[in-house]
Structure formats: structure tokens, C-alpha cells
Design a protein around this motif. Structure first.
Motif, PDB file in Angstrom:
ATOM      1  N   GLN A   1      29.856  61.764  45.913  1.00  0.00           N
ATOM      2  CA  GLN A   1      30.156  60.569  45.126  1.00  0.00           C
ATOM      3  C   GLN A   1      31.489  59.986  45.581  1.00  0.00           C
ATOM      4  OE1 GLN A   1      30.424  61.311  40.942  1.00  0.00           O
ATOM      5  NE2 GLN A   1      30.810  59.164  40.416  1.00  0.00           N
ATOM      6  N   VAL A   2      31.475  58.708  45.891  1.00  0.00           N
ATOM      7  CA  VAL A   2      32.688  58.047  46.352  1.00  0.00           C
ATOM      8  C   VAL A   2      33.571  57.721  45.160  1.00  0.00           C
ATOM      9  CG1 VAL A   2      33.625  56.011  47.493  1.00  0.00           C
ATOM     10  CG2 VAL A   2      31.520  57.063  48.351  1.00  0.00           C
ATOM     11  N   GLN A   3      34.842  58.046  45.289  1.00  0.00           N
ATOM     12  CA  GLN A   3      35.814  57.727  44.241  1.00  0.00           C
ATOM     13  C   GLN A   3      37.078  57.166  44.856  1.00  0.00           C
ATOM     14  OE1 GLN A   3      36.322  61.328  41.796  1.00  0.00           O
ATOM     15  NE2 GLN A   3      35.521  60.120  40.099  1.00  0.00           N
ATOM     16  N   LEU A   4      37.617  56.141  44.210  1.00  0.00           N
ATOM     17  CA  LEU A   4      38.933  55.612  44.527  1.00  0.00           C
ATOM     18  C   LEU A   4      39.777  55.779  43.273  1.00  0.00           C
ATOM     19  CD1 LEU A   4      37.994  52.262  46.339  1.00  0.00           C
ATOM     20  CD2 LEU A   4      38.509  54.472  47.383  1.00  0.00           C
ATOM     21  N   VAL A   5      40.917  56.432  43.421  1.00  0.00           N
ATOM     22  CA  VAL A   5      41.761  56.712  42.268  1.00  0.00           C
ATOM     23  C   VAL A   5      43.150  56.153  42.514  1.00  0.00           C
ATOM     24  CG1 VAL A   5      42.726  58.484  40.775  1.00  0.00           C
ATOM     25  CG2 VAL A   5      40.428  58.784  41.737  1.00  0.00           C
ATOM     26  N   GLU A   6      43.543  55.197  41.669  1.00  0.00           N
ATOM     27  CA  GLU A   6      44.875  54.613  41.762  1.00  0.00           C
ATOM     28  C   GLU A   6      45.873  55.423  40.939  1.00  0.00           C
ATOM     29  OE1 GLU A   6      41.981  50.994  41.305  1.00  0.00           O
ATOM     30  OE2 GLU A   6      42.288  52.967  40.381  1.00  0.00           O
ATOM     31  N   SER A   7      47.118  55.380  41.372  1.00  0.00           N
ATOM     32  CA  SER A   7      48.210  55.991  40.631  1.00  0.00           C
ATOM     33  C   SER A   7      49.496  55.246  40.949  1.00  0.00           C
ATOM     34  CB  SER A   7      48.347  57.474  40.969  1.00  0.00           C
ATOM     35  OG  SER A   7      48.621  57.654  42.351  1.00  0.00           O
ATOM     36  N   GLY A   8      50.511  55.480  40.135  1.00  0.00           N
ATOM     37  CA  GLY A   8      51.824  54.900  40.402  1.00  0.00           C
ATOM     38  C   GLY A   8      52.193  53.714  39.545  1.00  0.00           C
ATOM     39  N   GLY A   9      51.275  53.273  38.690  1.00  0.00           N
ATOM     40  CA  GLY A   9      51.611  52.165  37.810  1.00  0.00           C
ATOM     41  C   GLY A   9      52.594  52.587  36.732  1.00  0.00           C
ATOM     42  N   GLY A  10      53.080  51.605  36.000  1.00  0.00           N
ATOM     43  CA  GLY A  10      54.017  51.908  34.925  1.00  0.00           C
ATOM     44  C   GLY A  10      54.772  50.682  34.484  1.00  0.00           C
ATOM     45  N   LEU A  11      55.854  50.927  33.742  1.00  0.00           N
ATOM     46  CA  LEU A  11      56.703  49.868  33.213  1.00  0.00           C
ATOM     47  C   LEU A  11      57.983  49.796  34.039  1.00  0.00           C
ATOM     48  CD1 LEU A  11      57.487  47.800  30.992  1.00  0.00           C
ATOM     49  CD2 LEU A  11      58.377  49.749  29.682  1.00  0.00           C
ATOM     50  N   SER A  21      49.461  54.045  44.757  1.00  0.00           N
ATOM     51  CA  SER A  21      48.667  54.798  45.729  1.00  0.00           C
ATOM     52  C   SER A  21      47.196  54.692  45.346  1.00  0.00           C
ATOM     53  CB  SER A  21      49.072  56.266  45.737  1.00  0.00           C
ATOM     54  OG  SER A  21      50.413  56.427  46.119  1.00  0.00           O
ATOM     55  N   CYS A  22      46.347  54.779  46.340  1.00  0.00           N
ATOM     56  CA  CYS A  22      44.899  54.778  46.131  1.00  0.00           C
ATOM     57  C   CYS A  22      44.320  55.882  47.005  1.00  0.00           C
ATOM     58  CB  CYS A  22      44.307  53.425  46.498  1.00  0.00           C
ATOM     59  SG  CYS A  22      42.492  53.374  46.490  1.00  0.00           S
ATOM     60  N   ALA A  23      43.860  56.941  46.362  1.00  0.00           N
ATOM     61  CA  ALA A  23      43.297  58.076  47.089  1.00  0.00           C
ATOM     62  C   ALA A  23      41.779  57.995  47.057  1.00  0.00           C
ATOM     63  CB  ALA A  23      43.768  59.377  46.457  1.00  0.00           C
ATOM     64  N   ALA A  24      41.175  58.070  48.234  1.00  0.00           N
ATOM     65  CA  ALA A  24      39.722  57.997  48.351  1.00  0.00           C
ATOM     66  C   ALA A  24      39.146  59.391  48.546  1.00  0.00           C
ATOM     67  CB  ALA A  24      39.327  57.105  49.516  1.00  0.00           C
ATOM     68  N   SER A  25      37.989  59.616  47.949  1.00  0.00           N
ATOM     69  CA  SER A  25      37.278  60.881  48.140  1.00  0.00           C
ATOM     70  C   SER A  25      35.781  60.596  48.184  1.00  0.00           C
ATOM     71  CB  SER A  25      37.603  61.855  47.005  1.00  0.00           C
ATOM     72  OG  SER A  25      37.186  61.320  45.766  1.00  0.00           O
ATOM     73  N   GLY A  26      35.039  61.540  48.719  1.00  0.00           N
ATOM     74  CA  GLY A  26      33.600  61.377  48.821  1.00  0.00           C
ATOM     75  C   GLY A  26      33.141  60.828  50.156  1.00  0.00           C
ATOM     76  N   ARG A  27      34.014  60.100  50.844  1.00  0.00           N
ATOM     77  CA  ARG A  27      33.757  59.634  52.190  1.00  0.00           C
ATOM     78  C   ARG A  27      35.088  59.145  52.747  1.00  0.00           C
ATOM     79  NH1 ARG A  27      30.848  53.846  52.802  1.00  0.00           N
ATOM     80  NH2 ARG A  27      32.170  53.813  54.669  1.00  0.00           N
ATOM     81  N   ALA A  97      37.503  49.200  48.524  1.00  0.00           N
ATOM     82  CA  ALA A  97      37.152  49.477  49.916  1.00  0.00           C
ATOM     83  C   ALA A  97      35.890  48.702  50.271  1.00  0.00           C
ATOM     84  CB  ALA A  97      36.938  50.971  50.129  1.00  0.00           C
ATOM     85  N   ALA A  98      35.894  48.159  51.467  1.00  0.00           N
ATOM     86  CA  ALA A  98      34.751  47.385  51.940  1.00  0.00           C
ATOM     87  C   ALA A  98      33.951  48.175  52.969  1.00  0.00           C
ATOM     88  CB  ALA A  98      35.242  46.075  52.551  1.00  0.00           C
ATOM     89  N   GLU A  99      32.744  47.732  53.232  1.00  0.00           N
ATOM     90  CA  GLU A  99      31.944  48.361  54.272  1.00  0.00           C
ATOM     91  C   GLU A  99      32.322  47.826  55.648  1.00  0.00           C
ATOM     92  OE1 GLU A  99      30.260  50.856  54.043  1.00  0.00           O
ATOM     93  OE2 GLU A  99      29.467  51.039  52.016  1.00  0.00           O
ATOM     94  N   GLY A 100      32.866  46.618  55.710  1.00  0.00           N
ATOM     95  CA  GLY A 100      33.229  46.018  56.976  1.00  0.00           C
ATOM     96  C   GLY A 100      34.662  46.305  57.359  1.00  0.00           C
ATOM     97  N   ASN A 101      35.107  45.666  58.457  1.00  0.00           N
ATOM     98  CA  ASN A 101      36.464  45.898  58.936  1.00  0.00           C
ATOM     99  C   ASN A 101      37.218  44.610  59.244  1.00  0.00           C
ATOM    100  OD1 ASN A 101      35.211  45.100  61.297  1.00  0.00           O
ATOM    101  ND2 ASN A 101      35.093  47.151  62.139  1.00  0.00           N
ATOM    102  N   SER A 111      32.874  46.939  48.237  1.00  0.00           N
ATOM    103  CA  SER A 111      31.765  47.696  47.647  1.00  0.00           C
ATOM    104  C   SER A 111      32.229  48.780  46.684  1.00  0.00           C
ATOM    105  CB  SER A 111      30.940  48.352  48.764  1.00  0.00           C
ATOM    106  OG  SER A 111      30.410  47.379  49.637  1.00  0.00           O
ATOM    107  N   TYR A 112      33.434  49.263  46.870  1.00  0.00           N
ATOM    108  CA  TYR A 112      33.919  50.393  46.071  1.00  0.00           C
ATOM    109  C   TYR A 112      35.221  49.988  45.375  1.00  0.00           C
ATOM    110  CZ  TYR A 112      30.703  52.762  49.209  1.00  0.00           C
ATOM    111  OH  TYR A 112      29.590  53.118  49.936  1.00  0.00           O
ATOM    112  N   TRP A 113      35.342  50.421  44.120  1.00  0.00           N
ATOM    113  CA  TRP A 113      36.493  50.049  43.302  1.00  0.00           C
ATOM    114  C   TRP A 113      37.036  51.243  42.541  1.00  0.00           C
ATOM    115  CZ3 TRP A 113      38.634  45.160  43.167  1.00  0.00           C
ATOM    116  CH2 TRP A 113      37.919  44.164  43.822  1.00  0.00           C
ATOM    117  N   GLY A 114      38.349  51.253  42.367  1.00  0.00           N
ATOM    118  CA  GLY A 114      38.973  52.227  41.507  1.00  0.00           C
ATOM    119  C   GLY A 114      38.933  51.758  40.060  1.00  0.00           C
ATOM    120  N   GLN A 115      39.478  52.595  39.174  1.00  0.00           N
ATOM    121  CA  GLN A 115      39.440  52.292  37.737  1.00  0.00           C
ATOM    122  C   GLN A 115      40.606  51.417  37.305  1.00  0.00           C
ATOM    123  OE1 GLN A 115      40.723  54.998  38.997  1.00  0.00           O
ATOM    124  NE2 GLN A 115      42.676  55.197  37.900  1.00  0.00           N
TER     125      GLN A 115
END
Length: 123
Positions: A1-11, A21-27, A97-101, A111-115
Motif C-alpha cells: 500500500q502506497v503511503q505519503l506521510v507529511e510531518s513538520g507542520g506547526g505554529l 517532510s514527506c516520507a513515501a512508503s509502499g513504492r 506524487a505523480a506517475e509521470g516525470n 495520483s498519490y496524496w498524503g493526509q
């Protein structure tokens, strides 16, 4: 399962900096374009920046010169360095993340989005 996970936000106060940061997993996305978008409350999703597999970048007008997008293909991770932040930068920031380049600035081309991660800039 493809996942994109963002972190680092705040006030942060106006004029300050944050690094997302955006960490990708699954591919791996080493050959794919990745990008950042944001959506402020009550507004449409807005293009922020994109980077292709070769490190070529393209920015939205509102962040050009203040934000820097980068990627570490060995870590399958993308970053967004945000400097000189303004209250109008307040939004939920999404990585994608897109399928193209090619360099894409339109959300439907991804095609793929984080939360999303919340960035709030106080005046």
C-alpha cells in the motif's frame, strides 16, 4: 500500500521558518515527479512547488524566492523548506506524487496524496 506521510507542520510567527517532510512508503518515487500543495480554510487547493526526478523545480508565484523544494531519493523523502513565512501561508500542506516525470502544477495530475499537515503563521 502506497503511503505519503507529511510531518513538520506547526505554529510559527511571521518571518519564521519551517521545514516539512514527506516520507513515501509502499513504492519508490525516484523516477516520479513529486509536489506540494496547500489548502487554506474556505479556499481551493493551491499549487506550491514541484520537483522532478532530476531535481528540476518549479514554484507557485506566491512562494517563489521564499520556499525551497528538495528530495532525497535514497530516503524516498521530499522536503519543503519554508522561510520568511507570512500569515497568508497558513494552510494545510499536502505532499503528492505523480506517475509521470514532468513538472506538474495541477492537482489532478498527481495520483498519490498524503493526509496533510497544518501550518499556522501568526502575525
Amino acid at each position: 500500500q502506497v503511503q505519503l506521510v507529511e510531518s513538520g507542520g506547526g505554529l510559527v510567527q511571521a518571518g519564521g521558518s519551517l521545514r516539512l517532510s514527506c516520507a513515501a512508503s509502499g513504492r519508490t518515487f525516484t523516477s516520479n515527479t513529486m509536489g506540494w500543495f496547500r489548502q487554506a480554510q474556505g479556499k481551493e487547493r493551491e499549487f506550491v512547488a514541484t520537483i522532478n526526478w532530476n531535481g528540476i523545480t518549479y514554484y507557485g508565484d506566491s512562494v517563489e524566492g521564499r520556499f525551497t523544494i528538495s528530495r532525497d531519493n535514497a530516503k524516498n523523502t521530499m522536503y519543503l523548506q519554508m522561510n520568511s513565512l507570512k500569515p497568508e501561508d497558513t494552510a494545510v500542506y499536502y505532499c503528492a506524487a505523480a506517475e509521470g516525470n514532468s513538472l506538474y502544477n495541477q492537482a489532478p495530475l498527481y495520483s498519490y496524496w498524503g493526509q496533510g499537515t497544518q501550518v499556522t503563521v501568526s502575525s
